[in-house]
Design a protein around this motif. Sequence first.
Motif, PDB file in Angstrom:
ATOM      1  N   ILE A  68       0.864  -1.172   0.000  1.00 39.55           N
ATOM      2  CA  ILE A  68       0.000   0.000   0.000  1.00 39.55           C
ATOM      3  C   ILE A  68       0.907   1.230   0.000  1.00 39.55           C
ATOM      4  CG2 ILE A  68      -1.774   1.266   1.269  1.00 39.55           C
ATOM      5  CD1 ILE A  68      -2.720  -1.410   0.154  1.00 39.55           C
ATOM      6  N   ILE A  69       0.721   2.115  -0.964  1.00 38.07           N
ATOM      7  CA  ILE A  69       1.596   3.274  -1.099  1.00 38.07           C
ATOM      8  C   ILE A  69       0.904   4.510  -0.541  1.00 38.07           C
ATOM      9  CG2 ILE A  69       3.033   4.643  -2.644  1.00 38.07           C
ATOM     10  CD1 ILE A  69       3.751   1.664  -2.512  1.00 38.07           C
ATOM     11  N   LEU A  70       1.401   4.976   0.609  1.00 40.38           N
ATOM     12  CA  LEU A  70       0.853   6.165   1.258  1.00 40.38           C
ATOM     13  C   LEU A  70       1.964   7.181   1.518  1.00 40.38           C
ATOM     14  CD1 LEU A  70      -1.601   4.414   3.769  1.00 40.38           C
ATOM     15  CD2 LEU A  70      -2.162   5.521   1.594  1.00 40.38           C
ATOM     16  N   ASP A  71       2.884   7.287   0.574  1.00 37.65           N
ATOM     17  CA  ASP A  71       4.004   8.206   0.716  1.00 37.65           C
ATOM     18  C   ASP A  71       3.517   9.645   0.875  1.00 37.65           C
ATOM     19  OD1 ASP A  71       5.557   5.994   0.343  1.00 37.65           O
ATOM     20  OD2 ASP A  71       6.171   6.483  -1.701  1.00 37.65           O
ATOM     21  N   GLU A  72       4.113  10.343   1.849  1.00 40.15           N
ATOM     22  CA  GLU A  72       3.855  11.763   2.100  1.00 40.15           C
ATOM     23  C   GLU A  72       2.403  12.065   2.476  1.00 40.15           C
ATOM     24  OE1 GLU A  72       5.417  14.079  -1.104  1.00 40.15           O
ATOM     25  OE2 GLU A  72       7.424  13.222  -0.930  1.00 40.15           O
ATOM     26  N   ALA A  73       1.657  11.049   2.864  1.00 38.84           N
ATOM     27  CA  ALA A  73       0.269  11.277   3.302  1.00 38.84           C
ATOM     28  C   ALA A  73       0.264  12.053   4.609  1.00 38.84           C
ATOM     29  CB  ALA A  73      -0.452   9.945   3.478  1.00 38.84           C
TER      30      ALA A  73
ATOM     31  N   SER B   9       4.060   1.491   2.330  1.00 43.29           N
ATOM     32  CA  SER B   9       5.079   2.528   2.223  1.00 43.29           C
ATOM     33  C   SER B   9       4.522   3.841   2.759  1.00 43.29           C
ATOM     34  CB  SER B   9       5.520   2.710   0.758  1.00 43.29           C
ATOM     35  OG  SER B   9       6.498   3.727   0.662  1.00 43.29           O
ATOM     36  N   PHE B  10       5.191   4.357   3.803  1.00 47.92           N
ATOM     37  CA  PHE B  10       4.835   5.639   4.416  1.00 47.92           C
ATOM     38  C   PHE B  10       6.001   6.615   4.298  1.00 47.92           C
ATOM     39  CE2 PHE B  10       2.029   2.664   6.693  1.00 47.92           C
ATOM     40  CZ  PHE B  10       0.824   3.351   6.698  1.00 47.92           C
ATOM     41  N   ARG B  11       6.728   6.568   3.197  1.00 48.80           N
ATOM     42  CA  ARG B  11       7.898   7.432   3.026  1.00 48.80           C
ATOM     43  C   ARG B  11       7.484   8.903   3.145  1.00 48.80           C
ATOM     44  NH1 ARG B  11      12.419   5.179   0.293  1.00 48.80           N
ATOM     45  NH2 ARG B  11      12.847   7.221  -0.618  1.00 48.80           N
TER      46      ARG B  11
ATOM     47  N   LEU C 139      -0.580   4.206  16.927  1.00 52.20           N
ATOM     48  CA  LEU C 139      -0.135   3.000  16.221  1.00 52.20           C
ATOM     49  C   LEU C 139      -0.045   1.814  17.181  1.00 52.20           C
ATOM     50  CD1 LEU C 139       2.728   4.644  14.128  1.00 52.20           C
ATOM     51  CD2 LEU C 139       0.374   4.251  13.435  1.00 52.20           C
ATOM     52  N   THR C 140      -0.709   1.917  18.312  1.00 52.11           N
ATOM     53  CA  THR C 140      -0.653   0.864  19.318  1.00 52.11           C
ATOM     54  C   THR C 140      -1.081  -0.479  18.723  1.00 52.11           C
ATOM     55  OG1 THR C 140      -1.229   2.464  21.031  1.00 52.11           O
ATOM     56  CG2 THR C 140      -1.463   0.134  21.583  1.00 52.11           C
ATOM     57  N   GLY C 141      -0.199  -1.467  18.794  1.00 51.52           N
ATOM     58  CA  GLY C 141      -0.524  -2.806  18.320  1.00 51.52           C
ATOM     59  C   GLY C 141      -0.671  -2.925  16.826  1.00 51.52           C
ATOM     60  N   ALA C 142      -0.321  -1.897  16.062  1.00 47.70           N
ATOM     61  CA  ALA C 142      -0.452  -1.953  14.602  1.00 47.70           C
ATOM     62  C   ALA C 142       0.604  -2.878  14.012  1.00 47.70           C
ATOM     63  CB  ALA C 142      -0.329  -0.563  13.999  1.00 47.70           C
ATOM     64  N   SER C 143       0.252  -3.547  12.930  1.00 52.09           N
ATOM     65  CA  SER C 143       1.210  -4.394  12.232  1.00 52.09           C
ATOM     66  C   SER C 143       1.853  -3.581  11.120  1.00 52.09           C
ATOM     67  CB  SER C 143       0.512  -5.634  11.648  1.00 52.09           C
ATOM     68  OG  SER C 143       1.445  -6.441  10.959  1.00 52.09           O
ATOM     69  N   LEU C 144       3.082  -3.161  11.362  1.00 60.23           N
ATOM     70  CA  LEU C 144       3.829  -2.360  10.395  1.00 60.23           C
ATOM     71  C   LEU C 144       5.060  -3.124   9.916  1.00 60.23           C
ATOM     72  CD1 LEU C 144       3.638   1.038  12.309  1.00 60.23           C
ATOM     73  CD2 LEU C 144       2.180   0.267  10.431  1.00 60.23           C
ATOM     74  N   ARG C 145       5.000  -4.413   9.976  1.00 64.65           N
ATOM     75  CA  ARG C 145       6.115  -5.271   9.581  1.00 64.65           C
ATOM     76  C   ARG C 145       6.485  -5.013   8.120  1.00 64.65           C
ATOM     77  NH1 ARG C 145       8.109 -10.165  11.507  1.00 64.65           N
ATOM     78  NH2 ARG C 145       9.144 -11.476   9.952  1.00 64.65           N
TER      79      ARG C 145
ATOM     80  N   LEU D 208       9.245   3.375   6.320  1.00 61.05           N
ATOM     81  CA  LEU D 208       8.950   4.573   7.095  1.00 61.05           C
ATOM     82  C   LEU D 208      10.065   5.604   6.950  1.00 61.05           C
ATOM     83  CD1 LEU D 208       7.636   2.724  10.255  1.00 61.05           C
ATOM     84  CD2 LEU D 208       6.265   4.246   8.835  1.00 61.05           C
ATOM     85  N   THR D 209      10.763   5.551   5.837  1.00 63.50           N
ATOM     86  CA  THR D 209      11.857   6.485   5.612  1.00 63.50           C
ATOM     87  C   THR D 209      11.384   7.930   5.736  1.00 63.50           C
ATOM     88  OG1 THR D 209      12.912   4.923   4.077  1.00 63.50           O
ATOM     89  CG2 THR D 209      13.617   7.225   3.968  1.00 63.50           C
ATOM     90  N   ALA D 210      12.022   8.673   6.610  1.00 64.34           N
ATOM     91  CA  ALA D 210      11.740  10.098   6.819  1.00 64.34           C
ATOM     92  C   ALA D 210      10.308  10.372   7.273  1.00 64.34           C
ATOM     93  CB  ALA D 210      12.046  10.897   5.550  1.00 64.34           C
ATOM     94  N   ALA D 211       9.635   9.364   7.794  1.00 61.24           N
ATOM     95  CA  ALA D 211       8.280   9.588   8.307  1.00 61.24           C
ATOM     96  C   ALA D 211       8.340  10.355   9.617  1.00 61.24           C
ATOM     97  CB  ALA D 211       7.561   8.254   8.506  1.00 61.24           C
ATOM     98  N   ASP D 212       7.354  11.197   9.845  1.00 65.00           N
ATOM     99  CA  ASP D 212       7.276  11.981  11.087  1.00 65.00           C
ATOM    100  C   ASP D 212       6.405  11.220  12.079  1.00 65.00           C
ATOM    101  OD1 ASP D 212       6.966  13.775  13.109  1.00 65.00           O
ATOM    102  OD2 ASP D 212       6.230  15.421  11.865  1.00 65.00           O
ATOM    103  N   LEU D 213       7.046  10.642  13.095  1.00 63.98           N
ATOM    104  CA  LEU D 213       6.352   9.858  14.111  1.00 63.98           C
ATOM    105  C   LEU D 213       6.413  10.522  15.483  1.00 63.98           C
ATOM    106  CD1 LEU D 213       7.707   6.410  12.943  1.00 63.98           C
ATOM    107  CD2 LEU D 213       5.308   7.053  12.930  1.00 63.98           C
TER     108      LEU D 213
END
Length: 221
Positions: free
Chosen positions: A133-138, A154-156, A165-171, A175-180
């Motif tokens: 799933i491509i969600l870059d820069e969302a 992809s959350f680039r 994101l508690t318990g989320a599956s992000l395997r 997440l390159t350069a993602a703001d968390l």
Amino acid sequence: MKLADRIGAEKDLRVALLQASAGLLLIGGAMATWRQVVIAQAQYRLNVTIRVATAFTSALEQIGAAESIPRRVGGVYALERIAAEDPTEKPRVVGVLCAFIRQPPQHAMASISPDVQAALAVLSRIKSPHERIILDEAKLRGANLRGLNFEQASFRGAVLADADLTGASLRGCDLTAADLRNAALKGADLSEAVTEEALLSAGDVLGTSSSRRQPFPRDGL
């Protein structure tokens, strides 16, 4: 040939002809029934195609309603129903929802709007295992991804600040350069995720020890 033999032979012939005629009628009836079944199946498939196409067009109109969040939410759930009714439409539905989520918000908001939140939940439900799933820069500030499945997504460069994101599956996510920053990450599965330059509160870099893979290419949905 004796008369009795001739009469017997004629009788046998008539019986054979009657049986043959009955067999032909039976075969003809079976063929007619089969033809009706084939026509009915073709008509059903055509009706489904027309219904799905009409529903898809209507759903696109709904999610494109600029000033009506309830209509956009309805469009998101209409797309989910389409994917459930016709699995061949699922890739197209996923692509539309990804584009919808990536679309910049029209107005500055403290957190994501209910329609985008609904689209994220639907994507998590309908995505195939390991589907990218491509969600870059969302712009997903404050999103609720608690317990949702976004493996291989992809959350680039995406903004996930204040997200749950508690318990989320992000395997395997990118997440390159993602703001968390200020995101709740308790119990989130980030194994095999690409996390170079991803930011936590105070500008910390997230989990470089778990991000040795090369980033995903940018192609995809």
